[in-house]
Design an enzyme around this catalytic site. Structure first.
Site, short mmCIF file in Angstrom:
data_model
loop_
_atom_site.label_atom_id
_atom_site.label_comp_id
_atom_site.label_asym_id
_atom_site.label_seq_id
_atom_site.Cartn_x
_atom_site.Cartn_y
_atom_site.Cartn_z
N ARG A 63 -1.68 61.40 46.25
CA ARG A 63 -2.93 61.58 45.50
C ARG A 63 -2.66 62.23 44.14
O ARG A 63 -2.16 63.35 44.07
CB ARG A 63 -3.87 62.47 46.32
CG ARG A 63 -5.16 62.83 45.62
CD ARG A 63 -6.06 61.63 45.48
NE ARG A 63 -7.37 61.98 44.93
CZ ARG A 63 -8.24 61.08 44.50
NH1 ARG A 63 -7.95 59.79 44.58
NH2 ARG A 63 -9.40 61.45 44.02
N GLU A 85 -10.02 75.74 79.12
CA GLU A 85 -8.79 76.29 79.70
C GLU A 85 -8.58 77.75 79.32
O GLU A 85 -7.47 78.19 79.05
CB GLU A 85 -7.58 75.47 79.25
CG GLU A 85 -7.58 74.07 79.77
CD GLU A 85 -7.12 74.02 81.22
OE1 GLU A 85 -6.49 74.98 81.67
OE2 GLU A 85 -7.43 73.02 81.86
C1 LIG Z 1 -14.74 69.34 76.15
C2 LIG Z 1 -14.66 70.28 77.29
C3 LIG Z 1 -14.05 69.87 78.47
C4 LIG Z 1 -13.99 70.73 79.57
N1 LIG Z 1 -13.41 70.27 80.74
C5 LIG Z 1 -13.49 71.06 81.85
C6 LIG Z 1 -13.03 70.57 83.11
O1 LIG Z 1 -12.51 69.45 83.20
N2 LIG Z 1 -13.19 71.32 84.21
C7 LIG Z 1 -13.76 72.58 84.15
O2 LIG Z 1 -13.87 73.22 85.18
N3 LIG Z 1 -14.20 73.08 82.96
C8 LIG Z 1 -14.08 72.35 81.81
N4 LIG Z 1 -14.55 72.85 80.61
C9 LIG Z 1 -15.22 74.15 80.59
C10 LIG Z 1 -14.46 75.25 79.88
O3 LIG Z 1 -13.36 75.65 80.64
C11 LIG Z 1 -15.44 76.38 79.59
O4 LIG Z 1 -16.28 75.90 78.57
C12 LIG Z 1 -14.77 77.65 79.18
O5 LIG Z 1 -14.15 78.26 80.28
C13 LIG Z 1 -15.74 78.64 78.53
O6 LIG Z 1 -16.88 78.78 79.30
P1 LIG Z 1 -18.34 78.72 78.61
O7 LIG Z 1 -18.40 77.50 77.82
O8 LIG Z 1 -19.31 78.90 79.69
O9 LIG Z 1 -18.36 79.94 77.62
P2 LIG Z 1 -18.73 81.45 77.95
O10 LIG Z 1 -17.90 81.94 79.09
O11 LIG Z 1 -20.19 81.56 78.04
O12 LIG Z 1 -18.23 82.15 76.64
C14 LIG Z 1 -19.01 82.19 75.43
C15 LIG Z 1 -18.27 83.07 74.43
O13 LIG Z 1 -18.15 84.40 74.97
C16 LIG Z 1 -16.81 84.80 74.99
N5 LIG Z 1 -16.57 85.67 76.14
C17 LIG Z 1 -16.78 85.37 77.45
N6 LIG Z 1 -16.44 86.42 78.23
C18 LIG Z 1 -15.97 87.39 77.40
C19 LIG Z 1 -15.43 88.68 77.60
N7 LIG Z 1 -15.28 89.23 78.82
N8 LIG Z 1 -15.07 89.38 76.52
C20 LIG Z 1 -15.20 88.87 75.28
N9 LIG Z 1 -15.69 87.67 75.03
C21 LIG Z 1 -16.06 86.91 76.08
C22 LIG Z 1 -16.02 83.51 75.02
O14 LIG Z 1 -14.70 83.69 74.51
C23 LIG Z 1 -16.88 82.61 74.15
O15 LIG Z 1 -16.59 82.84 72.81
C24 LIG Z 1 -14.55 72.03 79.48
C25 LIG Z 1 -15.12 72.43 78.27
C26 LIG Z 1 -15.18 71.58 77.18
C27 LIG Z 1 -15.80 72.06 75.92
#
Ligand SMILES: Cc1cc2nc3c(=O)[nH]c(=O)nc-3n(C[C@H](O)[C@H](O)[C@H](O)COP(=O)(O)OP(=O)(O)OC[C@H]3O[C@@H](n4cnc5c(N)ncnc54)[C@H](O)[C@@H]3O)c2cc1C
Lengths: 395, 250
Positions: free
Chosen positions: A279, A374
């Site tokens: 570019r 994960e």
């Molecule tokens: C595309 C995709 C595919 C997935 N595939 C699978 C799958 O195949 N099987 C499966 O079982 N799951 C799956 N998941 C789920 C994934 O593992 C969860 O989304 C993840 O564990 C986070 O959980 P939550 O989204 O409920 O966030 P929450 O736990 O609600 O967390 C929200 C925020 O709070 C923070 N937080 C939470 N607890 C604390 C703490 N104690 N101290 C400080 N901060 C904290 C987190 O870091 C995050 O920033 C998938 C998720 C996505 C997005």
């Protein structure tokens, strides 16, 4: 035709790999170039997993590649397995996610916690891609804290009855069999968590595609509902016991993710370098400006560090010495690194960087999921914090 | 059906090669080497013939440095049964020397087919296959793009300028393979693991001095920057003028 991907190897990390490890890497790399790259942008835009590639991936031996040959798997070491994940995610995180789930979250628990009959029944079919699996741990109200799960499994005379809901389940709508984690005892009894192999055509089992994703669009993510799902006695994974069983699976998958993230970063860096050289702005290639050079130097440095981190992690795993905390460090570092590289590449590309025709924005959006699933980045920080101080900061 | 496939270790076409300080050879540092792409068609064809016949053996033969064992193992990973490396510190530039060494190895092997890629992508010589055929007094068909074999006879198609030539030949024969003959398989991961355990025999290549010497290598001249004459239909007259007066191609 697009040029073949050449990889990035500033520190001759290739020299630390065996001939077989390089051969595995090169095979998957070529396969991704020939079969995934030409179709990924369109699948991403349409929000479809490129399912037609599953038989080819199986034929190559990509599913559960680090599990033993006697179950129809390739029997590779963990470094070679990691290189597979790297190359798949160089293509797209969604395709790597598919392979991660199939291998590390479905085949691995059957291998580790299953009976000999379960292993002989399921693993060869899963390695052959004939049976696709999914892993149901996360629930709508229990993400980072799976210990709180409310899905239950009640033992009856003839088997088990499962009830509950699982959220964000990769491959959920595609799967023929689901590994469902459920409490077999009291709601607060974390030790009673066990894994079940549930055929997805069982009455009471339903999966609903998660709509509106702006990330991992070439991957199937679904919500599972289990309403009085009856499975026979031998559906339970006999050696699964407590939360540590699903966490062991996650350690396997996180290991692959640490490598996969490097693949996404390699793809972006490669794109950034060629774009910076081609570019022309203000009369010279943008790569001739110090600001863009700093960007590229930073990317190369971080990628090189991550490559060495992965390799040593893999060698430790092959020696049976790896700890979950070491895996956490690598997942945390590499995914964050890759997200940064993807973002910087996106920016370096200017307006073109927002197009699906280029890779950076797709990888950037994908990596935001990888950052969260994960074990979120934060959760891995807490795991390391606990390892360092001996103090639990989770609750 | 017993088939020999001769393969060569060559620099990857995607790597940028540098001329070494002697001005006559390539600087191999940092260069990735691969199985010559035209030889992949030969390996694939041999495997398919064996699979169709239901039995037989595919033997991979290479002449090259010790590192060419890796090239042979790529073919073993695709499914070939065993390999032979005729070890030489350098591959002679004179194709006839290579052909003589290969012919000596292949002579008493009892092969029904001896396959080569139509050329190696490093020296572009198209020589070694036909030379081996001549030395072994076997029929040879080059640049085969389609192949049928029935009993002890084969029919091959070759793409020639403006058409297709069909050639019939008796077995045993030497064939060189062209793009389009087949779609080479990827070495599956199990194949890569199995390749380690397949026999790979090492022999010293018997090589003569040969009658060719490389005097020098030069890179192609740097392409000059292009010129944008203008945009759209308005630019056509100026483009025509330049093509006529400056480039003198019209
Ligand atoms: C595309 C995709 C595919 C997935 N595939 C699978 C799958 O195949 N099987 C499966 O079982 N799951 C799956 N998941 C789920 C994934 O593992 C969860 O989304 C993840 O564990 C986070 O959980 P939550 O989204 O409920 O966030 P929450 O736990 O609600 O967390 C929200 C925020 O709070 C923070 N937080 C939470 N607890 C604390 C703490 N104690 N101290 C400080 N901060 C904290 C987190 O870091 C995050 O920033 C998938 C998720 C996505 C997005």
């Amino acid at each position: 035709m697009a040029p073949k991907f050449q990889g990035v190897d500033f520190y001759d990390v290739d020299g630390l790999l065996s001939e077989e490890e390089r051969a595995v890497r090169d095979t998957v790399r070529a396969w991704v170039d020939d079969n995934l790259m030409p179709v990924i942008a369109e699948h991403y835009l349409e929000g479809r997993f490129p399912k037609h590639l599953v038989p080819q991936m199986a034929e190559l031996g990509l599913f559960g590649a680090n599990l033993p040959e006697e179950y129809g798997c390739a029997g590779l070491n963990h470094v070679a397995y990691g290189l597979i994940m790297q190359e798949l995610e160089r293509g797209d995180s969604g395709v790597r996610s598919f392979a991660s789930v199939q291998g590390a979250l479905v085949m691995y628990p059957i291998f580790a916690f299953g009976s000999e009959e379960q292993k002989r029944h399921w693993l060869p079919k899963m390695a052959a891609g004939e049976v696709i699996g999914c892993f149901g741990l996360t629930e709508p109200d229990y993400g980072s804290n799976p210990a709180g799960m409310i899905t239950t499994a009640r033992e009856t005379k003839s088997g088990w009855i499962l009830n509950g809901a699982k959220m964000w389940i990769t491959n959920g709508s595609t799967a023929h069999a689901a590994i469902i984690w459920a409490k077999t005892g009291q709601p607060d009894d974390v030790e009673s968590i066990r894994g079940f192999i549930v055929p997805t055509d069982t009455q009471g089992f339903s999966a609903k595609d998660q709509k509106g994703k702006l990330s991992l669009r070439a991957s199937d993510t679904s919500e599972l509902v289990l309403q009085d799902v009856c499975v026979p006695k031998d559906a339970v994974l006999p050696k699964s016991a407590g939360l540590k069983s699903p966490l062991l699976c996650l350690t396997q998958a996180r290991y692959g993710i640490a490598w996969g993230a490097v693949g996404a970063a390699l793809a972006c860096y490669d794109e950034a370098v060629s774009y910076a050289k081609a570019r022309v702005m203000f009369g010279k290639p943008i790569g001739a400006f110090q600001l863009q050079q700093a960007r590229l130097a930073e990317m190369l440095t971080e990628i090189t560090k991550a490559q060495l981190l992965c390799l040593q992690l893999g060698r430790l795993k092959d020696q049976g010495k790896v700890t979950p905390q070491q895996v956490s460090l690598a997942k945390r570092n590499n995914v964050s690194m890759a997200t940064d590289v993807a973002r910087e590449t996106r920016r370096l590309l200017g307006a073109n960087g927002i197009l699906a025709e280029y890779q950076a924005m797709r990888h950037l959006a994908n990596l935001e999921s990888v950052y969260t699933y994960e074990g979120t980045h934060d959760i891995h920080t807490l795991i390391l914090g606990q390892e360092i101080t001996g103090l639990n900061a989770f609750n | 059906m017993k088939i020999a496939v001769c393969v060569k270790r060559v620099p990857d076409s995607e790597t940028r090669v540098k001329i070494a300080s002697d001005g006559k050879s390539l600087d191999e540092t940092g260069v990735k080497f691969i199985l010559n792409p035209y030889d992949e068609f030969a390996v694939e064809e041999a495997l398919r013939r064996k699979e169709q016949a239901g039995s037989g053996e595919v033997v991979v033969v290479s002449l090259g440095p010790a590192a060419a064992q890796e090239t042979i193992r790529t073919a073993l990973a695709m499914g070939a049964d065993r390999g032979v490396l005729l070890e030489a510190d350098r591959v002679p530039v004179d194709g006839l020397e290579v052909a003589k060494a290969l012919a000596a190895e292949l002579k008493n092997g009892g092969y029904d087919l001896i396959l080569f890629g139509k050329m190696a992508i490093d020296d572009y010589n198209h020589q070694v296959g036909p030379m081996v055929a001549e030395l072994l007094d076997l029929p040879c068909v080059t640049a085969v793009a389609h192949l049928d074999i029935a009993g002890q006879r084969g029919t091959a198609e070759r793409e020639i300028e403006g058409g297709v030539e069909t050639v019939e030949f008796p077995l045993p024969a030497v064939l060189t393979t062209d793009k389009g003959l087949n779609e080479p398989r990827y070495p599956a991961l199990k194949g890569i693991m199995a390749a380690k355990k397949k026999p790979l025999e090492l022999k010293r290549a018997a090589l003569g001095a040969g009658g060719l010497e490389v005097l020098g290598l030069t890179p192609p001249p740097q392409r000059k920057d292009g010129k944008v004459v203008g945009e759209g239909p308005a630019a056509v007259p100026e483009l025509l003028r330049l093509l006529r007066e400056e480039a003198k191609v019209l």
